[in-house]
Design an enzyme around this catalytic site. Structure first.
Site, PDB file in Angstrom:
ATOM      1  CD  GLN A  23      -2.922  -1.616   0.639  1.00  0.00           C
ATOM      2  OE1 GLN A  23      -3.460  -0.575   0.425  1.00  0.00           O
ATOM      3  NE2 GLN A  23      -2.310  -2.590  -0.717  1.00  0.00           N
ATOM      4  CB  ALA A  45     -11.312   0.704   3.167  1.00  0.00           C
ATOM      5  CG  HIS A  46      -7.442  -0.092  -0.409  1.00  0.00           C
ATOM      6  ND1 HIS A  46      -6.027  -1.091  -0.153  1.00  0.00           N
ATOM      7  CD2 HIS A  46      -8.504  -0.286  -0.116  1.00  0.00           C
ATOM      8  CE1 HIS A  46      -7.459  -1.923  -0.676  1.00  0.00           C
ATOM      9  NE2 HIS A  46      -8.081  -1.308  -0.992  1.00  0.00           N
ATOM     10  CG  ASN A  47      -7.013   3.508  -3.418  1.00  0.00           C
ATOM     11  OD1 ASN A  47      -6.298   3.589  -2.701  1.00  0.00           O
ATOM     12  ND2 ASN A  47      -6.919   1.923  -3.948  1.00  0.00           N
TER      13      ASN A  47
END
Length: 350
Positions: A215, A256-258
Protein backbone atom coordinates in the site's frame (compact mmCIF):
# COMPACT_ATOMS: atom_id res chain seq x y z
CA UNK A 1 -13.48 18.07 47.99
CA UNK A 2 -15.87 19.97 45.73
CA UNK A 3 -17.02 18.57 42.43
CA UNK A 4 -14.87 19.85 39.53
CA UNK A 5 -16.39 22.16 36.95
CA UNK A 6 -14.81 21.33 33.61
CA UNK A 7 -16.35 24.06 31.44
CA UNK A 8 -16.60 27.63 32.70
CA UNK A 9 -18.15 30.37 30.52
CA UNK A 10 -15.62 32.71 28.97
CA UNK A 11 -17.97 35.60 29.80
CA UNK A 12 -21.62 36.48 30.30
CA UNK A 13 -23.73 37.98 27.52
CA UNK A 14 -26.76 40.23 27.60
CA UNK A 15 -29.81 39.24 25.63
CA UNK A 16 -29.24 42.26 23.36
CA UNK A 17 -25.72 41.04 22.60
CA UNK A 18 -27.02 37.59 21.71
CA UNK A 19 -29.62 39.15 19.42
CA UNK A 20 -26.93 41.13 17.60
CA UNK A 21 -24.51 38.21 17.36
CA UNK A 22 -27.08 35.77 15.99
CA UNK A 23 -29.19 38.13 13.90
CA UNK A 24 -32.22 37.38 16.06
CA UNK A 25 -35.13 39.71 16.79
CA UNK A 26 -35.79 40.41 20.46
CA UNK A 27 -39.56 40.24 20.90
CA UNK A 28 -39.60 42.55 23.95
CA UNK A 29 -36.80 45.10 24.32
CA UNK A 30 -37.48 45.35 28.05
CA UNK A 31 -35.33 42.21 28.39
CA UNK A 32 -32.32 43.69 26.56
CA UNK A 33 -30.06 43.76 29.63
CA UNK A 34 -31.03 40.32 30.94
CA UNK A 35 -27.83 38.36 31.55
CA UNK A 36 -27.14 34.94 30.05
CA UNK A 37 -24.70 32.95 32.17
CA UNK A 38 -24.81 29.52 30.55
CA UNK A 39 -26.53 27.38 27.92
CA UNK A 40 -28.90 24.48 28.56
CA UNK A 41 -31.50 22.27 26.95
CA UNK A 42 -35.10 23.47 27.03
CA UNK A 43 -35.92 20.66 29.49
CA UNK A 44 -33.07 21.48 31.89
CA UNK A 45 -32.81 25.26 31.81
CA UNK A 46 -32.51 27.55 34.82
CA UNK A 47 -32.78 31.24 35.61
CA UNK A 48 -29.54 32.25 33.87
CA UNK A 49 -29.66 29.94 30.86
CA UNK A 50 -30.11 30.41 27.14
CA UNK A 51 -32.18 27.60 25.60
CA UNK A 52 -33.67 26.90 22.19
CA UNK A 53 -36.86 25.28 20.93
CA UNK A 54 -37.62 24.34 17.34
CA UNK A 55 -39.72 21.78 15.47
CA UNK A 56 -43.50 21.37 15.74
CA UNK A 57 -43.24 18.37 18.05
CA UNK A 58 -41.35 20.48 20.62
CA UNK A 59 -43.73 23.44 20.82
CA UNK A 60 -45.12 22.06 24.10
CA UNK A 61 -41.78 22.81 25.78
CA UNK A 62 -42.38 26.55 25.49
CA UNK A 63 -45.07 26.80 28.17
CA UNK A 64 -42.93 25.49 31.02
CA UNK A 65 -39.53 26.99 30.21
CA UNK A 66 -37.15 27.93 33.01
CA UNK A 67 -34.59 30.18 31.33
CA UNK A 68 -33.28 33.70 30.92
CA UNK A 69 -33.95 33.58 27.18
CA UNK A 70 -35.17 31.27 24.47
CA UNK A 71 -34.25 31.14 20.78
CA UNK A 72 -37.27 30.01 18.77
CA UNK A 73 -38.91 30.36 15.35
CA UNK A 74 -41.46 33.14 14.75
CA UNK A 75 -44.50 30.87 15.20
CA UNK A 76 -43.44 30.04 18.78
CA UNK A 77 -42.76 33.62 19.87
CA UNK A 78 -46.03 34.16 21.78
CA UNK A 79 -45.88 30.87 23.70
CA UNK A 80 -43.08 31.60 26.19
CA UNK A 81 -43.85 32.22 29.88
CA UNK A 82 -43.65 35.71 31.36
CA UNK A 83 -40.13 36.64 32.37
CA UNK A 84 -38.38 34.73 29.57
CA UNK A 85 -36.78 36.84 26.84
CA UNK A 86 -37.80 35.62 23.38
CA UNK A 87 -35.23 35.75 20.58
CA UNK A 88 -36.87 35.04 17.24
CA UNK A 89 -34.68 33.28 14.72
CA UNK A 90 -35.50 31.17 11.67
CA UNK A 91 -32.74 28.70 12.67
CA UNK A 92 -32.72 28.58 16.47
CA UNK A 93 -30.43 25.58 16.87
CA UNK A 94 -27.75 27.10 14.64
CA UNK A 95 -27.92 30.39 16.54
CA UNK A 96 -27.76 28.54 19.89
CA UNK A 97 -24.67 26.62 18.77
CA UNK A 98 -22.95 29.86 17.78
CA UNK A 99 -23.51 31.35 21.25
CA UNK A 100 -22.35 28.10 22.84
CA UNK A 101 -19.08 28.22 20.92
CA UNK A 102 -18.48 31.77 22.12
CA UNK A 103 -19.28 31.03 25.75
CA UNK A 104 -17.45 27.69 25.93
CA UNK A 105 -14.60 27.78 23.40
CA UNK A 106 -12.73 24.91 25.10
CA UNK A 107 -15.76 22.66 24.55
CA UNK A 108 -15.94 23.57 20.87
CA UNK A 109 -12.27 23.19 20.00
CA UNK A 110 -10.06 20.79 22.01
CA UNK A 111 -7.22 22.33 23.98
CA UNK A 112 -4.03 20.99 25.54
CA UNK A 113 -4.60 18.40 28.27
CA UNK A 114 -1.68 19.72 30.30
CA UNK A 115 -0.64 23.26 31.17
CA UNK A 116 2.45 23.01 28.97
CA UNK A 117 3.16 25.38 26.11
CA UNK A 118 5.55 24.94 23.21
CA UNK A 119 7.44 21.66 23.01
CA UNK A 120 7.38 19.68 26.25
CA UNK A 121 10.69 18.34 27.56
CA UNK A 122 8.82 15.05 27.91
CA UNK A 123 8.08 14.80 24.18
CA UNK A 124 10.32 13.09 21.64
CA UNK A 125 10.82 15.39 18.65
CA UNK A 126 13.25 14.42 15.94
CA UNK A 127 15.88 17.06 15.24
CA UNK A 128 14.79 17.30 11.59
CA UNK A 129 11.14 18.06 12.40
CA UNK A 130 9.90 21.61 11.91
CA UNK A 131 7.56 22.83 14.64
CA UNK A 132 6.23 26.34 14.03
CA UNK A 133 6.16 28.79 16.96
CA UNK A 134 2.83 28.57 18.77
CA UNK A 135 2.38 24.82 18.32
CA UNK A 136 2.06 22.72 21.48
CA UNK A 137 3.67 19.28 21.69
CA UNK A 138 2.65 17.68 24.98
CA UNK A 139 4.58 15.19 27.10
CA UNK A 140 4.78 11.69 25.65
CA UNK A 141 4.12 12.74 22.05
CA UNK A 142 6.49 11.36 19.40
CA UNK A 143 7.29 13.47 16.33
CA UNK A 144 9.23 11.65 13.61
CA UNK A 145 11.88 12.80 11.12
CA UNK A 146 10.95 15.49 8.61
CA UNK A 147 7.54 16.19 10.16
CA UNK A 148 6.05 19.69 9.84
CA UNK A 149 3.51 21.00 12.37
CA UNK A 150 1.83 24.39 12.02
CA UNK A 151 1.35 27.17 14.55
CA UNK A 152 -1.58 26.79 16.94
CA UNK A 153 -1.81 23.01 16.56
CA UNK A 154 -1.85 20.87 19.70
CA UNK A 155 -0.37 17.37 19.68
CA UNK A 156 -1.66 15.61 22.79
CA UNK A 157 0.17 13.11 25.02
CA UNK A 158 1.18 9.80 23.45
CA UNK A 159 0.22 10.85 19.93
CA UNK A 160 2.62 9.67 17.23
CA UNK A 161 3.29 11.57 14.01
CA UNK A 162 5.23 9.48 11.50
CA UNK A 163 8.06 10.66 9.31
CA UNK A 164 7.50 13.39 6.74
CA UNK A 165 3.85 13.93 7.68
CA UNK A 166 2.50 17.47 7.48
CA UNK A 167 0.01 18.84 10.02
CA UNK A 168 -1.48 22.27 9.30
CA UNK A 169 -2.21 25.19 11.61
CA UNK A 170 -4.71 25.48 14.49
CA UNK A 171 -5.48 21.78 14.56
CA UNK A 172 -5.66 19.12 17.25
CA UNK A 173 -4.15 15.65 17.33
CA UNK A 174 -5.68 13.82 20.30
CA UNK A 175 -4.09 11.47 22.84
CA UNK A 176 -3.05 8.12 21.44
CA UNK A 177 -3.58 9.15 17.82
CA UNK A 178 -1.26 7.74 15.17
CA UNK A 179 -0.72 9.69 11.95
CA UNK A 180 1.49 8.26 9.22
CA UNK A 181 1.85 8.73 5.46
CA UNK A 182 -0.56 11.66 5.71
CA UNK A 183 -0.93 15.30 4.75
CA UNK A 184 -3.33 17.08 7.11
CA UNK A 185 -4.77 20.55 6.47
CA UNK A 186 -5.57 23.50 8.72
CA UNK A 187 -8.05 23.41 11.61
CA UNK A 188 -8.32 19.64 11.49
CA UNK A 189 -9.42 17.90 14.70
CA UNK A 190 -8.50 14.23 15.17
CA UNK A 191 -9.86 12.85 18.43
CA UNK A 192 -8.15 10.40 20.75
CA UNK A 193 -7.29 6.91 19.54
CA UNK A 194 -7.88 7.54 15.83
CA UNK A 195 -5.45 5.80 13.48
CA UNK A 196 -4.59 7.56 10.24
CA UNK A 197 -2.54 6.12 7.40
CA UNK A 198 -2.09 2.47 8.37
CA UNK A 199 -2.08 -0.29 5.72
CA UNK A 200 -5.18 -0.74 3.65
CA UNK A 201 -6.63 -4.26 3.63
CA UNK A 202 -4.91 -5.34 0.42
CA UNK A 203 -4.26 -9.02 -0.26
CA UNK A 204 -4.13 -11.32 -3.28
CA UNK A 205 -4.61 -15.06 -3.27
CA UNK A 206 -1.39 -17.08 -3.25
CA UNK A 207 -0.34 -20.73 -3.15
CA UNK A 208 -0.04 -20.61 0.63
CA UNK A 209 -2.88 -18.21 1.30
CA UNK A 210 -3.39 -14.43 1.10
CA UNK A 211 -0.33 -12.41 0.11
CA UNK A 212 0.04 -8.72 0.89
CA UNK A 213 -0.24 -6.08 -1.83
CA UNK A 214 1.99 -3.11 -0.89
CA UNK A 215 0.00 0.00 0.00
CA UNK A 216 2.03 2.94 -1.29
CA UNK A 217 -0.58 5.72 -1.32
CA UNK A 218 -1.18 8.49 1.20
CA UNK A 219 -4.02 9.97 3.25
CA UNK A 220 -5.00 13.54 2.33
CA UNK A 221 -7.16 15.31 4.92
CA UNK A 222 -8.32 18.73 3.80
CA UNK A 223 -9.07 21.82 5.94
CA UNK A 224 -11.72 21.86 8.70
CA UNK A 225 -12.21 18.09 8.86
CA UNK A 226 -13.09 16.46 12.19
CA UNK A 227 -12.42 12.76 12.84
CA UNK A 228 -13.88 10.99 15.87
CA UNK A 229 -12.24 8.78 18.47
CA UNK A 230 -11.01 5.34 17.40
CA UNK A 231 -11.85 5.93 13.75
CA UNK A 232 -9.46 4.41 11.22
CA UNK A 233 -8.48 5.86 7.85
CA UNK A 234 -6.37 3.53 5.69
CA UNK A 235 -3.80 4.99 3.33
CA UNK A 236 -4.28 4.42 -0.38
CA UNK A 237 -2.99 1.38 -2.23
CA UNK A 238 -1.71 3.12 -5.36
CA UNK A 239 -3.80 6.33 -5.29
CA UNK A 240 -4.56 8.44 -2.19
CA UNK A 241 -7.34 8.21 0.36
CA UNK A 242 -8.92 11.69 0.46
CA UNK A 243 -11.27 13.33 2.96
CA UNK A 244 -12.74 16.57 1.66
CA UNK A 245 -12.91 19.99 3.26
CA UNK A 246 -15.32 20.42 6.18
CA UNK A 247 -16.34 16.76 6.44
CA UNK A 248 -17.26 15.53 9.94
CA UNK A 249 -16.69 11.87 10.85
CA UNK A 250 -18.00 10.28 14.05
CA UNK A 251 -16.34 7.74 16.35
CA UNK A 252 -15.59 4.15 15.32
CA UNK A 253 -15.79 4.61 11.56
CA UNK A 254 -13.73 2.51 9.14
CA UNK A 255 -12.55 4.23 5.95
CA UNK A 256 -10.68 1.84 3.66
CA UNK A 257 -7.93 2.44 1.11
CA UNK A 258 -8.49 4.69 -1.90
CA UNK A 259 -11.79 6.04 -0.55
CA UNK A 260 -12.53 9.58 -1.71
CA UNK A 261 -14.97 11.57 0.42
CA UNK A 262 -16.20 14.96 -0.75
CA UNK A 263 -16.76 18.26 1.02
CA UNK A 264 -19.14 18.89 3.91
CA UNK A 265 -20.16 15.27 4.49
CA UNK A 266 -21.51 13.88 7.77
CA UNK A 267 -20.65 10.26 8.58
CA UNK A 268 -22.13 8.81 11.78
CA UNK A 269 -20.61 6.20 14.07
CA UNK A 270 -19.95 2.58 13.11
CA UNK A 271 -20.08 3.24 9.36
CA UNK A 272 -17.87 1.01 7.24
CA UNK A 273 -16.72 2.34 3.86
CA UNK A 274 -15.00 -0.27 1.70
CA UNK A 275 -12.06 0.29 -0.61
CA UNK A 276 -12.20 2.62 -3.63
CA UNK A 277 -15.63 4.07 -2.78
CA UNK A 278 -16.24 7.61 -4.07
CA UNK A 279 -18.58 9.80 -2.02
CA UNK A 280 -19.74 13.17 -3.32
CA UNK A 281 -20.20 16.48 -1.53
CA UNK A 282 -22.63 17.04 1.37
CA UNK A 283 -23.53 13.37 1.74
CA UNK A 284 -25.09 12.18 5.02
CA UNK A 285 -24.58 8.60 6.24
CA UNK A 286 -26.54 7.41 9.28
CA UNK A 287 -25.01 5.17 11.92
CA UNK A 288 -23.85 1.67 10.93
CA UNK A 289 -24.14 2.23 7.19
CA UNK A 290 -22.04 -0.25 5.24
CA UNK A 291 -20.85 0.46 1.69
CA UNK A 292 -19.50 -2.23 -0.65
CA UNK A 293 -16.28 -1.54 -2.54
CA UNK A 294 -15.90 0.52 -5.73
CA UNK A 295 -19.31 2.22 -5.45
CA UNK A 296 -20.05 5.86 -6.30
CA UNK A 297 -22.36 7.90 -4.07
CA UNK A 298 -23.56 11.16 -5.64
CA UNK A 299 -23.69 14.64 -4.11
CA UNK A 300 -26.23 15.33 -1.33
CA UNK A 301 -27.26 11.70 -0.96
CA UNK A 302 -28.80 10.70 2.37
CA UNK A 303 -28.56 7.12 3.63
CA UNK A 304 -30.60 5.89 6.60
CA UNK A 305 -28.96 4.19 9.58
CA UNK A 306 -27.98 0.50 9.26
CA UNK A 307 -28.42 0.51 5.48
CA UNK A 308 -26.22 -1.74 3.35
CA UNK A 309 -25.24 -0.22 0.01
CA UNK A 310 -24.53 -2.56 -2.89
CA UNK A 311 -25.23 -0.21 -5.82
CA UNK A 312 -24.22 3.26 -6.97
CA UNK A 313 -26.57 6.05 -5.83
CA UNK A 314 -27.34 9.03 -8.08
CA UNK A 315 -27.04 12.54 -6.66
CA UNK A 316 -29.75 13.85 -4.36
CA UNK A 317 -31.44 10.54 -3.55
CA UNK A 318 -32.43 9.09 -0.15
CA UNK A 319 -31.90 5.37 0.43
CA UNK A 320 -32.64 2.90 3.23
CA UNK A 321 -32.70 -0.82 3.96
CA UNK A 322 -30.55 -3.91 3.62
CA UNK A 323 -29.79 -4.19 0.79
CA UNK A 324 -30.40 -0.47 0.40
CA UNK A 325 -32.87 0.91 -2.10
CA UNK A 326 -34.57 4.27 -2.69
CA UNK A 327 -36.42 5.23 0.47
CA UNK A 328 -39.84 5.43 -1.18
CA UNK A 329 -39.40 1.85 -2.44
CA UNK A 330 -38.17 0.69 0.96
CA UNK A 331 -41.24 2.02 2.76
CA UNK A 332 -43.59 0.74 0.05
CA UNK A 333 -42.07 -2.72 0.41
CA UNK A 334 -42.24 -2.54 4.20
CA UNK A 335 -45.89 -1.50 4.05
CA UNK A 336 -46.70 -4.37 1.70
CA UNK A 337 -45.09 -6.89 4.05
CA UNK A 338 -46.98 -5.50 7.04
CA UNK A 339 -50.27 -5.63 5.15
CA UNK A 340 -49.56 -9.20 4.05
CA UNK A 341 -48.81 -10.38 7.58
CA UNK A 342 -51.75 -8.47 9.02
CA UNK A 343 -54.31 -9.90 6.60
CA UNK A 344 -52.78 -13.37 6.69
CA UNK A 345 -52.63 -13.58 10.50
CA UNK A 346 -55.88 -15.49 10.85
CA UNK A 347 -55.44 -17.66 7.76
CA UNK A 348 -55.63 -21.33 8.79
CA UNK A 349 -55.01 -22.72 5.33
CA UNK A 350 -51.69 -23.93 4.00
Amino acid sequence: MTDPVFFVPSRRYTVAEVANLTGSKLANTAYSETLIETIASAEDGDAGALVFVEGKRNVGLMANLHAAAVLCPPEFADKAPAGVAVLVNARPHQAFAMVGRLMFPAAAIPVALTSETGVSPGAHVDASAHIEPGAVIEAGAVIGPGVGIGSGTVVAPNAVIGRDCRIGRNGYIGPGVSVQYALVGNRVIIHGGAQIGQDGFGFVGGAKGPERVPQIGRVIIQDDVEIGSNTTVDRGAMADTVIGEGTKIDNLVQIAHNVRIGRGCIIAGHCGISGSVTIGDFVMLGGRVGIADHLTIGDRVQVAASAGLMYDIPAGERWAGLPAQPMRDFFRELSAIRNFTKHGKGDKHG
